[in-house]
Design a protein around this motif. Structure first.
Motif, PDB file in Angstrom:
ATOM      1  N   UNK A  37      50.083  47.734  31.657  1.00 56.51           N
ATOM      2  CA  UNK A  37      51.055  47.745  32.624  1.00 56.51           C
ATOM      3  C   UNK A  37      51.821  49.238  32.544  1.00 56.51           C
ATOM      4  N   UNK A  38      52.124  49.518  31.375  1.00 57.34           N
ATOM      5  CA  UNK A  38      52.840  50.625  30.658  1.00 57.34           C
ATOM      6  C   UNK A  38      51.888  51.911  31.286  1.00 57.34           C
ATOM      7  N   UNK A  39      50.679  51.745  30.728  1.00 54.09           N
ATOM      8  CA  UNK A  39      49.785  52.830  31.257  1.00 54.09           C
ATOM      9  C   UNK A  39      49.640  53.167  32.599  1.00 54.09           C
ATOM     10  N   UNK A  40      49.682  52.140  33.678  1.00 56.03           N
ATOM     11  CA  UNK A  40      49.499  52.336  35.095  1.00 56.03           C
ATOM     12  C   UNK A  40      50.766  53.022  35.424  1.00 56.03           C
ATOM     13  N   UNK A  41      51.869  52.693  34.935  1.00 55.34           N
ATOM     14  CA  UNK A  41      53.174  53.116  35.299  1.00 55.34           C
ATOM     15  C   UNK A  41      53.520  54.540  34.923  1.00 55.34           C
ATOM     16  N   UNK A  42      52.804  54.986  33.769  1.00 59.43           N
ATOM     17  CA  UNK A  42      52.864  56.328  33.647  1.00 59.43           C
ATOM     18  C   UNK A  42      51.956  57.071  34.416  1.00 59.43           C
ATOM     19  N   UNK A  51      38.809  49.720  41.721  1.00 55.26           N
ATOM     20  CA  UNK A  51      39.840  48.836  42.277  1.00 55.26           C
ATOM     21  C   UNK A  51      41.012  49.596  42.692  1.00 55.26           C
ATOM     22  N   UNK A  52      41.469  49.295  44.066  1.00 55.71           N
ATOM     23  CA  UNK A  52      42.599  50.024  44.477  1.00 55.71           C
ATOM     24  C   UNK A  52      43.775  49.119  45.066  1.00 55.71           C
ATOM     25  N   UNK A  53      44.866  49.488  44.779  1.00 55.45           N
ATOM     26  CA  UNK A  53      46.126  48.872  45.486  1.00 55.45           C
ATOM     27  C   UNK A  53      46.395  49.439  46.932  1.00 55.45           C
ATOM     28  N   UNK A  57      44.870  37.798  32.408  1.00 57.09           N
ATOM     29  CA  UNK A  57      44.299  36.972  33.483  1.00 57.09           C
ATOM     30  C   UNK A  57      44.744  37.691  35.016  1.00 57.09           C
ATOM     31  N   UNK A  58      45.976  38.201  34.584  1.00 53.43           N
ATOM     32  CA  UNK A  58      46.703  38.728  35.775  1.00 53.43           C
ATOM     33  C   UNK A  58      46.428  40.378  36.339  1.00 53.43           C
ATOM     34  N   UNK A  59      45.275  40.772  35.470  1.00 53.31           N
ATOM     35  CA  UNK A  59      45.156  41.911  35.695  1.00 53.31           C
ATOM     36  C   UNK A  59      45.017  42.634  37.177  1.00 53.31           C
ATOM     37  N   UNK A  60      44.117  41.841  37.861  1.00 50.83           N
ATOM     38  CA  UNK A  60      43.763  42.026  39.267  1.00 50.83           C
ATOM     39  C   UNK A  60      45.058  42.311  40.138  1.00 50.83           C
ATOM     40  N   UNK A  61      46.012  41.367  40.075  1.00 50.64           N
ATOM     41  CA  UNK A  61      47.355  41.753  40.672  1.00 50.64           C
ATOM     42  C   UNK A  61      48.132  42.780  40.215  1.00 50.64           C
ATOM     43  N   UNK A  62      47.750  43.055  39.002  1.00 47.90           N
ATOM     44  CA  UNK A  62      48.623  44.294  38.496  1.00 47.90           C
ATOM     45  C   UNK A  62      47.973  45.636  38.951  1.00 47.90           C
ATOM     46  N   UNK A  63      46.433  45.773  39.115  1.00 45.91           N
ATOM     47  CA  UNK A  63      45.793  46.771  39.664  1.00 45.91           C
ATOM     48  C   UNK A  63      46.036  47.146  40.974  1.00 45.91           C
TER      49      UNK A  63
END
Length: 451
Positions: A332-337, A430-432, A295-301
């Motif tokens: 989260x690990x995939x986005x970190x990589x 989606x972009x941060x 449910x916290x994916x939006x903040x993570x992205x």
């Protein structure tokens, strides 16, 4: 000369002697019970004035009683505490906790009986022999003592016997010290065998160590995923904001978005870090960590710092908490990589709930140059594999058709029954923040061992 003296009267010998005296004191109740049993049988007088036969008979009766009472589980911790302090044996050679099982209780009873039996003999000799030996050693210097106590042993024709009493008394004292040292050495050699860990104790200790290692590994994964991702995102956002500010016409809205993403990432990471450190300070596993879920994916992205195309298929609200939490960490690990190794290309993330399986797929284009691997090989993909395996799933990562692809499949049990039928993909870029070039301080590129 120093070594024999130290063996008889050194610190270790004195501590073992004290340990034997403690055993003699513990044996006193059993000995008194034995005198009550033996007194009527041998028609003796008062207890303290009874004959040696009665006293040794009481000794023989008291030993089995001591062995029986030593079968209680709590006897071993008490015996181990005394032996650790006074026997001079390495502490790690003793077992921990109460004796459980027939073998452990039998060995503890054997130790307790040996300790009390040897301690009673040494204690009795320590009380009776020194006064007698000193009296014998004083015979050459006291005519009254010779006439009153030892008159029958001396003869005027053998005056040398009087002076022989002096070394004889000293030898008695040395013999007592030697007997106490030998009994203490016997107890010290028997302690690891009788009070050491049994196979059941070793198995229990191995299980405790395995549980501790599992908790440590889980906390290490949480720290790696939460803090590592936050630092990568913060580094990228800060670098992008600096480049925008250095431009001729800085985009203040972009800088504001980057600072907001940094604030959110650091606040979330500090909260997770406090939870992990709280468990480390308490020294115990008090339950599941309060980690975020899908449910916290939006903040993570938003904090990923680059263009992320996220596709979610199925209703993720009905997922079990453990699956949602571990899936979040995998994403989260995939986005970190991706933040570390991809350049300006879009990172694609797909999360699909189908039946009883949740599938996570993350892709980013491979760079044209080879990456520089970490010296330690990295721990991110290893942590992803461990998370998936703990839930009974699988995870794999590697180059596929010019892309770096991370795929994880997690079983969700009955979650698929609770999920709503897919009503189409919820897919939107989606972009941060705006793309700001490669992350600083690390070459871009894929490396399974470096991730």
């Amino acid at each position: 000369m120093r070594r024999p003296w130290r063996a008889l009267f050194g610190r270790r010998a004195r501590r073992r002697w004290l340990h034997l005296v403690l055993g003699g004191a513990l044996f006193m109740p059993y000995w008194l019970v034995g005198t009550v049993v033996m007194g009527p049988l041998m028609d003796s007088g008062p207890v303290l004035a009874s004959s040696l036969a009665v006293q040794f008979g009481a000794y023989a009766v008291g030993l089995p009683l001591a062995a029986v009472t030593a079968l209680f589980p709590l006897t071993r911790p008490l015996s181990v505490a005394a032996a650790r302090a006074l026997c001079g044996v390495a502490p790690e050679r003793f077992a921990e906790g109460p004796a459980r099982g027939r073998e452990a209780r039998t060995r503890t009873a054997g130790w307790f009986t040996l300790h009390l039996g040897a301690g009673a003999l040494v204690s009795g000799a320590s009380l009776a022999l020194p006064p007698f030996a000193l009296a014998v050693a004083a015979l050459p210097f006291s005519a009254g003592l010779r006439d009153a106590e030892f008159g029958r042993l001396w003869h005027p024709d053998r005056p040398w016997l009087v002076w022989a009493a002096l070394p004889l008394g000293l030898l008695m004292l040395l013999g007592l010290a030697a007997a106490a040292a030998a009994a203490g050495a016997l107890l010290a050699s028997a302690a690891p065998r009788l009070l050491g860990p049994s196979p059941a104790d070793r198995l229990a200790a191995a299980e405790r160590r395995a549980a501790d290692l599992a908790v440590r590994n889980r906390l290490a994964r949480e720290l790696h995923d939460s803090v590592g991702h936050a630092l990568s995102a913060v580094t990228l956002q800060a670098g992008a904001a600096r480049r925008v500010l250095d431009a001729g016409t800085p985009d203040l809205d972009f800088v504001r978005e980057a600072l907001t993403a940094i604030e959110e990432a650091t606040r979330r990471s500090v909260g997770e870090l406090d939870a992990v450190l709280g468990l480390l300070r308490s020294g115990e596993d008090s339950g599941e960590l309060a980690a975020p879920g899908l449910d916290a994916l939006d903040a993570l992205v938003r904090g990923a710092g680059r263009r992320v195309e996220l596709t979610v298929r199925g209703d993720l609200a009905g997922l079990p908490e453990a699956v949602s939490r571990e899936a979040y960490r995998i994403v989260q690990e995939g986005l970190t990589n991706a933040v570390r190794y991809a350049r300006q290309e879009t990172v694609t993330a797909r999360i699909a709930l189908s039946g009883d399986e949740l599938e996570i797929t993350m892709e980013n284009p491979l760079p044209g140059t080879a990456p520089v691997a970490r010296p330690d090989g990295g721990h991110g993909l290893r942590g992803v594999t461990e998370r998936a395996r703990l839930l009974g799933g699988t995870a794999e990562a590697g180059p596929v058709d010019g892309l770096w692809r991370l795929t994880a499949r997690l079983p969700v049990g009955r979650a698929g029954d609770r999920s709503a039928p897919p009503a189409g993909d919820r897919s939107a870029p989606r972009a941060g923040g705006r793309s700001a070039g490669p992350a600083q301080g690390r070459p871009a590129g894929p490396a399974g061992g470096a991730r």
